[in-house]
Scaffold this active site. Sequence first.
Site, short mmCIF file in Angstrom:
data_model
loop_
_atom_site.label_atom_id
_atom_site.label_comp_id
_atom_site.label_asym_id
_atom_site.label_seq_id
_atom_site.Cartn_x
_atom_site.Cartn_y
_atom_site.Cartn_z
N CYS A 94 0.77 -1.15 0.03
CA CYS A 94 0.06 -0.07 0.02
C CYS A 94 0.90 1.20 0.10
O CYS A 94 1.59 1.45 -1.18
CB CYS A 94 -1.17 0.01 1.03
SG CYS A 94 -2.58 0.88 0.71
N HIS A 194 -3.97 -5.83 1.47
CA HIS A 194 -3.73 -5.87 2.65
C HIS A 194 -4.92 -6.53 3.32
O HIS A 194 -5.50 -7.01 2.72
CB HIS A 194 -3.33 -4.64 3.44
CG HIS A 194 -4.32 -3.47 3.09
ND1 HIS A 194 -5.63 -3.55 3.85
CD2 HIS A 194 -4.10 -2.27 2.44
CE1 HIS A 194 -6.02 -2.28 3.12
NE2 HIS A 194 -5.37 -1.52 2.61
N1 GLN Z 1 -2.10 7.16 1.23
C1 GLN Z 1 -1.99 6.42 0.29
C2 GLN Z 1 -3.25 6.36 -0.40
O1 GLN Z 1 -4.26 6.64 0.02
C3 GLN Z 1 -1.81 5.04 0.87
C4 GLN Z 1 -2.68 4.61 1.80
C5 GLN Z 1 -2.73 3.32 2.25
O2 GLN Z 1 -1.48 2.79 2.73
N2 GLN Z 1 -3.61 2.58 2.52
O3 GLN Z 1 -3.35 5.98 -1.77
#
Ligand code: GLN
Length: 245
Positions: A94, A194
Amino acid sequence: MSTVRLCHLYPAEMSIYADRGNIAVLRRRLEWRGMTLEVTGAGLGEPIDDTFDVYYLGGGQDRDQEVVAADLGPTKADALRSATDDGAVFLAVCGGYQLAGHGYTGVDGSRMPGIGLLDVDTVASTGPRLIGDVIIDAELDGVHRRLVGFENHAGRTSLGDVRPLGRVVHGHGNDGASGGEGATRDHIIGTYLHGPLLPKNPALADAVLGWALGHAGHDAALEPLDDALETRAHAVAASRAGVRR
Ligand code: GLN
């Protein structure tokens, strides 16, 4: 006794998606086979070396991701580059996936530089976040594997000279349009999946462990485990996403 050494990058800032669950799975699957996992955390301002077998970088809020982005280049990028050139594993999930690429431009337009280990770039969309269960068809060590997980990201990731981790069967993936999810080369994997990722994808956990054991100079062949529970977790996630295994 064979030991795999894992470096958990920014455990305080980048662990919002049960990232410790991924590490617990790696530890347990080694222990069940009479081996051990040694985990070293590396936070802000802490330089790392290139001797680990696995590097793990999880997801974070934009705010945390910004602080980490500023630190990653100066204190960790060189070691990560050298280690992955040498066959070490880098699993980036992510927000971690976004920073393993060239960078992430947040919703407010601020640019968070990545380290360019994967030829991908991410820009946050002002449109809807890409949220939900995901199923992808991936190939790991030449074997077709169906992987399941949950995604939640504003970022739309575009790929340059790198292949996606898998083809989206259900869900959004990298950008909701291209049909690709994640990116991979050598033993580097970046993914939006995830939930956490590894408990319900034992084949992926074992691919990571096999690469890590090989890097550590141990026999990379892993005895099969009884994955009845893991297979059920996989099936539940897949059916929730509307597709049966
Ligand atoms: N901040 C990033 C996004 O929203 C990653 C978020 C996350 O790790 N889920 O794309």
